[in-house]
Motif scaffolding. Sequence first.
Motif, PDB file in Angstrom:
ATOM      1  N   VAL A  67      34.410 116.217  21.998  1.00  0.00           N
ATOM      2  CA  VAL A  67      33.981 115.464  23.176  1.00  0.00           C
ATOM      3  C   VAL A  67      33.397 116.395  24.230  1.00  0.00           C
ATOM      4  CG1 VAL A  67      34.749 113.983  25.061  1.00  0.00           C
ATOM      5  CG2 VAL A  67      35.673 113.650  22.754  1.00  0.00           C
ATOM      6  N   GLU A  68      32.222 116.021  24.746  1.00  0.00           N
ATOM      7  CA  GLU A  68      31.612 116.727  25.872  1.00  0.00           C
ATOM      8  C   GLU A  68      31.609 115.793  27.080  1.00  0.00           C
ATOM      9  OE1 GLU A  68      27.243 118.398  27.361  1.00  0.00           O
ATOM     10  OE2 GLU A  68      27.532 117.691  25.303  1.00  0.00           O
ATOM     11  N   ILE A  69      32.275 116.198  28.173  1.00  0.00           N
ATOM     12  CA  ILE A  69      32.345 115.395  29.380  1.00  0.00           C
ATOM     13  C   ILE A  69      31.053 115.586  30.168  1.00  0.00           C
ATOM     14  CG2 ILE A  69      33.641 114.911  31.479  1.00  0.00           C
ATOM     15  CD1 ILE A  69      35.150 114.301  28.902  1.00  0.00           C
ATOM     16  N   LYS A  70      30.307 114.501  30.395  1.00  0.00           N
ATOM     17  CA  LYS A  70      29.059 114.573  31.134  1.00  0.00           C
ATOM     18  C   LYS A  70      29.241 114.195  32.601  1.00  0.00           C
ATOM     19  CE  LYS A  70      25.383 113.152  28.922  1.00  0.00           C
ATOM     20  NZ  LYS A  70      24.419 112.273  28.198  1.00  0.00           N
ATOM     21  N   SER A  71      30.134 113.274  32.901  1.00  0.00           N
ATOM     22  CA  SER A  71      30.466 112.896  34.269  1.00  0.00           C
ATOM     23  C   SER A  71      31.810 112.178  34.235  1.00  0.00           C
ATOM     24  CB  SER A  71      29.380 111.995  34.864  1.00  0.00           C
ATOM     25  OG  SER A  71      29.420 110.709  34.279  1.00  0.00           O
ATOM     26  N   THR A  72      32.225 111.648  35.371  1.00  0.00           N
ATOM     27  CA  THR A  72      33.525 110.970  35.428  1.00  0.00           C
ATOM     28  C   THR A  72      33.522 109.665  34.627  1.00  0.00           C
ATOM     29  OG1 THR A  72      32.838 109.898  37.482  1.00  0.00           O
ATOM     30  CG2 THR A  72      34.101 111.949  37.671  1.00  0.00           C
ATOM     31  N   THR A  73      32.355 109.153  34.265  1.00  0.00           N
ATOM     32  CA  THR A  73      32.277 107.890  33.508  1.00  0.00           C
ATOM     33  C   THR A  73      31.497 108.027  32.204  1.00  0.00           C
ATOM     34  OG1 THR A  73      30.306 107.220  34.739  1.00  0.00           O
ATOM     35  CG2 THR A  73      32.444 106.502  35.616  1.00  0.00           C
ATOM     36  N   GLU A  74      31.045 109.247  31.853  1.00  0.00           N
ATOM     37  CA  GLU A  74      30.210 109.431  30.664  1.00  0.00           C
ATOM     38  C   GLU A  74      30.715 110.597  29.824  1.00  0.00           C
ATOM     39  OE1 GLU A  74      25.732 108.407  32.011  1.00  0.00           O
ATOM     40  OE2 GLU A  74      26.684 110.037  33.119  1.00  0.00           O
ATOM     41  N   GLN A  75      30.685 110.427  28.501  1.00  0.00           N
ATOM     42  CA  GLN A  75      31.018 111.506  27.594  1.00  0.00           C
ATOM     43  C   GLN A  75      30.191 111.375  26.323  1.00  0.00           C
ATOM     44  OE1 GLN A  75      35.245 110.973  27.022  1.00  0.00           O
ATOM     45  NE2 GLN A  75      34.984 109.589  25.290  1.00  0.00           N
ATOM     46  N   LYS A  76      30.132 112.484  25.577  1.00  0.00           N
ATOM     47  CA  LYS A  76      29.334 112.521  24.351  1.00  0.00           C
ATOM     48  C   LYS A  76      30.173 113.116  23.243  1.00  0.00           C
ATOM     49  CE  LYS A  76      25.063 114.417  22.428  1.00  0.00           C
ATOM     50  NZ  LYS A  76      23.849 115.207  22.696  1.00  0.00           N
ATOM     51  N   VAL A  77      30.034 112.569  22.033  1.00  0.00           N
ATOM     52  CA  VAL A  77      30.756 113.099  20.879  1.00  0.00           C
ATOM     53  C   VAL A  77      29.770 113.185  19.713  1.00  0.00           C
ATOM     54  CG1 VAL A  77      31.519 110.803  20.159  1.00  0.00           C
ATOM     55  CG2 VAL A  77      32.794 112.820  19.396  1.00  0.00           C
ATOM     56  N   GLY A  78      29.879 114.258  18.917  1.00  0.00           N
ATOM     57  CA  GLY A  78      28.958 114.468  17.810  1.00  0.00           C
ATOM     58  C   GLY A  78      29.429 113.812  16.523  1.00  0.00           C
ATOM     59  N   ASN A  79      28.576 113.934  15.505  1.00  0.00           N
ATOM     60  CA  ASN A  79      28.840 113.293  14.221  1.00  0.00           C
ATOM     61  C   ASN A  79      28.438 114.254  13.105  1.00  0.00           C
ATOM     62  OD1 ASN A  79      29.035 111.694  11.950  1.00  0.00           O
ATOM     63  ND2 ASN A  79      27.568 110.140  12.640  1.00  0.00           N
ATOM     64  N   PRO A  80      29.407 114.938  12.463  1.00  0.00           N
ATOM     65  CA  PRO A  80      29.066 115.940  11.443  1.00  0.00           C
ATOM     66  C   PRO A  80      28.502 115.350  10.152  1.00  0.00           C
ATOM     67  CG  PRO A  80      31.435 115.630  11.566  1.00  0.00           C
ATOM     68  CD  PRO A  80      30.859 114.847  12.701  1.00  0.00           C
ATOM     69  N   ASP A  81      28.509 114.034  10.015  1.00  0.00           N
ATOM     70  CA  ASP A  81      28.020 113.397   8.797  1.00  0.00           C
ATOM     71  C   ASP A  81      26.576 112.929   8.912  1.00  0.00           C
ATOM     72  OD1 ASP A  81      30.524 113.678   7.521  1.00  0.00           O
ATOM     73  OD2 ASP A  81      31.276 111.886   8.550  1.00  0.00           O
ATOM     74  N   LEU A  82      25.871 113.309   9.977  1.00  0.00           N
ATOM     75  CA  LEU A  82      24.489 112.883  10.142  1.00  0.00           C
ATOM     76  C   LEU A  82      23.589 113.435   9.042  1.00  0.00           C
ATOM     77  CD1 LEU A  82      23.877 113.268  13.995  1.00  0.00           C
ATOM     78  CD2 LEU A  82      23.950 111.132  12.694  1.00  0.00           C
ATOM     79  N   ARG A  83      22.651 112.603   8.604  1.00  0.00           N
ATOM     80  CA  ARG A  83      21.636 113.010   7.638  1.00  0.00           C
ATOM     81  C   ARG A  83      20.315 113.237   8.365  1.00  0.00           C
ATOM     82  NH1 ARG A  83      23.975 108.486   5.789  1.00  0.00           N
ATOM     83  NH2 ARG A  83      22.094 107.237   6.193  1.00  0.00           N
ATOM     84  N   PRO A  84      19.446 114.091   7.841  1.00  0.00           N
ATOM     85  CA  PRO A  84      18.141 114.293   8.498  1.00  0.00           C
ATOM     86  C   PRO A  84      17.237 113.070   8.348  1.00  0.00           C
ATOM     87  CG  PRO A  84      18.230 115.512   6.437  1.00  0.00           C
ATOM     88  CD  PRO A  84      19.602 114.964   6.659  1.00  0.00           C
ATOM     89  N   GLU A  85      16.383 112.882   9.329  1.00  0.00           N
ATOM     90  CA  GLU A  85      15.348 111.858   9.234  1.00  0.00           C
ATOM     91  C   GLU A  85      14.163 112.395   8.430  1.00  0.00           C
ATOM     92  OE1 GLU A  85      15.890 109.834  13.679  1.00  0.00           O
ATOM     93  OE2 GLU A  85      13.992 110.713  13.047  1.00  0.00           O
ATOM     94  N   ARG A  86      13.521 111.502   7.681  1.00  0.00           N
ATOM     95  CA  ARG A  86      12.257 111.813   7.028  1.00  0.00           C
ATOM     96  C   ARG A  86      11.267 110.727   7.397  1.00  0.00           C
ATOM     97  NH1 ARG A  86      16.307 113.144   3.337  1.00  0.00           N
ATOM     98  NH2 ARG A  86      16.216 115.254   2.484  1.00  0.00           N
ATOM     99  N   ALA A  87      10.038 111.130   7.643  1.00  0.00           N
ATOM    100  CA  ALA A  87       9.059 110.151   8.121  1.00  0.00           C
ATOM    101  C   ALA A  87       7.688 110.425   7.539  1.00  0.00           C
ATOM    102  CB  ALA A  87       8.985 110.184   9.647  1.00  0.00           C
ATOM    103  N   TRP A  88       6.959 109.349   7.243  1.00  0.00           N
ATOM    104  CA  TRP A  88       5.541 109.445   6.923  1.00  0.00           C
ATOM    105  C   TRP A  88       4.766 109.283   8.222  1.00  0.00           C
ATOM    106  CZ3 TRP A  88       3.332 111.144   2.645  1.00  0.00           C
ATOM    107  CH2 TRP A  88       4.072 111.157   1.455  1.00  0.00           C
ATOM    108  N   ALA A  89       3.820 110.195   8.436  1.00  0.00           N
ATOM    109  CA  ALA A  89       3.032 110.205   9.666  1.00  0.00           C
ATOM    110  C   ALA A  89       1.586 109.847   9.345  1.00  0.00           C
ATOM    111  CB  ALA A  89       3.096 111.583  10.322  1.00  0.00           C
ATOM    112  N   TYR A  90       1.044 108.868  10.063  1.00  0.00           N
ATOM    113  CA  TYR A  90      -0.329 108.412   9.865  1.00  0.00           C
ATOM    114  C   TYR A  90      -1.085 108.536  11.188  1.00  0.00           C
ATOM    115  CZ  TYR A  90       1.969 106.183   5.840  1.00  0.00           C
ATOM    116  OH  TYR A  90       2.705 105.948   4.705  1.00  0.00           O
ATOM    117  N   GLU A  91      -2.306 109.072  11.133  1.00  0.00           N
ATOM    118  CA  GLU A  91      -3.138 109.237  12.327  1.00  0.00           C
ATOM    119  C   GLU A  91      -4.574 108.827  11.998  1.00  0.00           C
ATOM    120  OE1 GLU A  91      -2.185 110.820  15.350  1.00  0.00           O
ATOM    121  OE2 GLU A  91      -0.129 111.273  14.723  1.00  0.00           O
ATOM    122  N   MET A  92      -5.242 108.207  12.967  1.00  0.00           N
ATOM    123  CA  MET A  92      -6.659 107.896  12.832  1.00  0.00           C
ATOM    124  C   MET A  92      -7.291 107.922  14.216  1.00  0.00           C
ATOM    125  SD  MET A  92      -8.548 104.615  11.083  1.00  0.00           S
ATOM    126  CE  MET A  92      -7.975 105.131   9.459  1.00  0.00           C
ATOM    127  N   GLY A  93      -8.372 108.692  14.356  1.00  0.00           N
ATOM    128  CA  GLY A  93      -8.974 108.838  15.669  1.00  0.00           C
ATOM    129  C   GLY A  93     -10.486 108.900  15.621  1.00  0.00           C
TER     130      GLY A  93
END
Length: 788
Positions: A575-601
Amino acid sequence: MQNLYTTFLLFLISTSTLYAQNGQLTGQVVNAAGQPVSFASVAVKKTKAGTIANEKGEFILKNIAKGKHTILVTMVGYESASQEIEIIDGHPTEVKIRLHETTNTLQEINVVGNIGITKVKPQTIQYASKDLISQNGGTAGDILKAMPSVAMGGSPNHNRDIRFRGLGNGYTQVLINGQPIGVSGNNRETVLDLIPANQIERIEILANPTADVVSAGVNGVVNIILKKGVPATKLYETIGRASFTADHQGGYNGGLSLNGRARNLTAGANFDRLYRIVENKSTGEILKLNNAGEKTEAQNQKKNENKKFTNNSAKGFLGYNTKGWDFYTEYLYGDQTEDKSKEERTTIFDATNKFKSGKFVLSPELRKVYFHSPSARITKNLGKHEFQLAYNYNKSGENKTQNQNEYALLETNEPVLNKTPKMQKVEDRISLNTHLPGLYWLSSIVKNTTLKVGYQGFYTTRTIARTTDAYDEKSNTWKPKDEGKNNFEANESVNAMYATFQWHTEKLKTNFGYRHEIADIRTKASSQTNYSNGHYSTALPSVHVQYFLSSKTYLASSVGRRIRRPGFNDLNPYVEIKSTTEQKVGNPDLRPERAWAYEMGVFTQIKDFNIGANLFLRDIRDLIQKNITEENGIFTEKQINLRGAKTSGIELVSAAKIGGWLNVNGNYSRFWSKISSDDINNGDQLKDQFAWTAKVLADFSLPSKINAQIISNWVGPKNTVQEGEGKVHFVDIGIQKTFGKNNALFLRATDIFDNLKKHKYTNTATQVSNTYEHTQGRIFSVGASVNF
């Protein structure tokens, strides 16, 4: 007859002696990025010697008289360059001459848009720092905030990390001189306010890079090109630059650079120091609700923050070239000390608005981020082939100490300071070590084609140690709290092989690429007995096509696969305390995102006016998304994997020259996103996505070498089911007077109307909050720069 023979013999001897005193000059003409410039004209001033460089930019001049000469190189689309050389008896002389693109050239087929500060290439935008006079004395973040589709993270007027195309910092990879670097915060983002604008030559954004560029960054890559000092043009020369800026709040920024050349050896160093003050105030209200949606409690909050930043940055480099070999080594250093004082006042009322309790919290914090980055590379030019071997090492860290003193708060909003407060001290120690080896082979055997194959490695170890001490009033001592339970280690290794094949005709350019990465991620928390392991093998193909309808109009399209790996704090389970009403906790089981990127200009230019449009789409799988829950008045933020999402957008850019004294650049970008999941997030947009950006930049060329610049910047709102932010607007102004040899005096006004105000809200089934944040603007700075 004998006299005739004697005369002829003397003539041969004198001629042989003359030629013995002459020498040979060989060299190469390259552009600002070090790439060959084909078919440039090379001449020796005050002589008849001259030639044309070949396709690789190489040239040979023979029979040059002994002594010092000045070489003049010219090429359409580039500024002419001169360089002093010396011819010595019987010794060939070798030079490398660098050309810079002409800033007002509009006809060059590769750079069709070049009006004012913006240089538009197919799916690439460049800003040169020298053109952003409204950001003199600033940082990399100040330059980036003016670029299309960009908003900056951190408090308003404190530009820490980049939000590109509406998404958070994890979706954009930041490089320095083409390489990842350890200028990172407590997650994976690059701390951009640590890099002074004085050290930056230009910044470019590549929306969908080719396979030889790092794969991280679903939205693209930001490449910060640092200056190499003022280029020396004579055989033996030392030149430099000094600058200093001060603002009315007591902040300042000073820098000194020196650069020298002795024949084939170049060396340089610079140092910059920045001190900045940021004041931030916010007010807010939190309403707690029961299951029927009725108010059960209300909290009023007031927060005041005062941040003082001291940045130090330095760079040294050494280069040597001979006989086609180019040796270059560089050392970068930077540190930032943030001294923050923060106070929070919270008053709590019941459903009938009767005062229940209150608390007054003082949270002084001292934080230091630092990095060391030595690097070296060797490049061998073999005519139609080129080979490079490179190695970078990054060592960085963050040390943070936060003290929290909590007092009771009366209904009159006055703290009870005559009693011992609840006291807690938190210390974070973060270290990061990264090794980045790389090599490539480039070959242009077949006409109009280039093949490049290479390897890139990324090996990093990051450790996070947190200790918490609480003050025990009974024993009058500090006692450890959860000591060692918040230690976390992450090891990541990425091995990438890539190949690109370029083929072009007069109007068509193509790049076919393939990149394959094998990544291993191991994480271990102090509560674990073994590492958590992740192994990923990812194929990343790409295709880029550019078609030039004319020298002023092009079409560009690309498709490629990109990846986003979880940040280190996203994996940390504590747990990381950000303020008196906010905190953050991590997740060691996260998987990486993969994405197809399309561009046209498409982009076109008509005389002194240009306009372009770009469409993009990202199809993301295993989306990493922030999820917010609430319990007992505390909001907890945690990253989770969802099925996927699609993000898309349209980007419009335009520029015009008006009357020879005014350049106007404008851009507007609109973004959309939609999440696919099996929970409440389905159909929602991404949490960190803002809706749009709009920017107008006006450059005025006034008499007496005076230039002025006005930048108006709008960032649209964020709106999701659980949280959101309102839009913001600010205006920066700069005025510069140039005198002598590029010396300057300048005035800068940041957020001149002092309207950097931000509205934030959260909305859950049991709680609603609204916060109004204001960072002080209307900051005036004056400064000067001198070349010597």
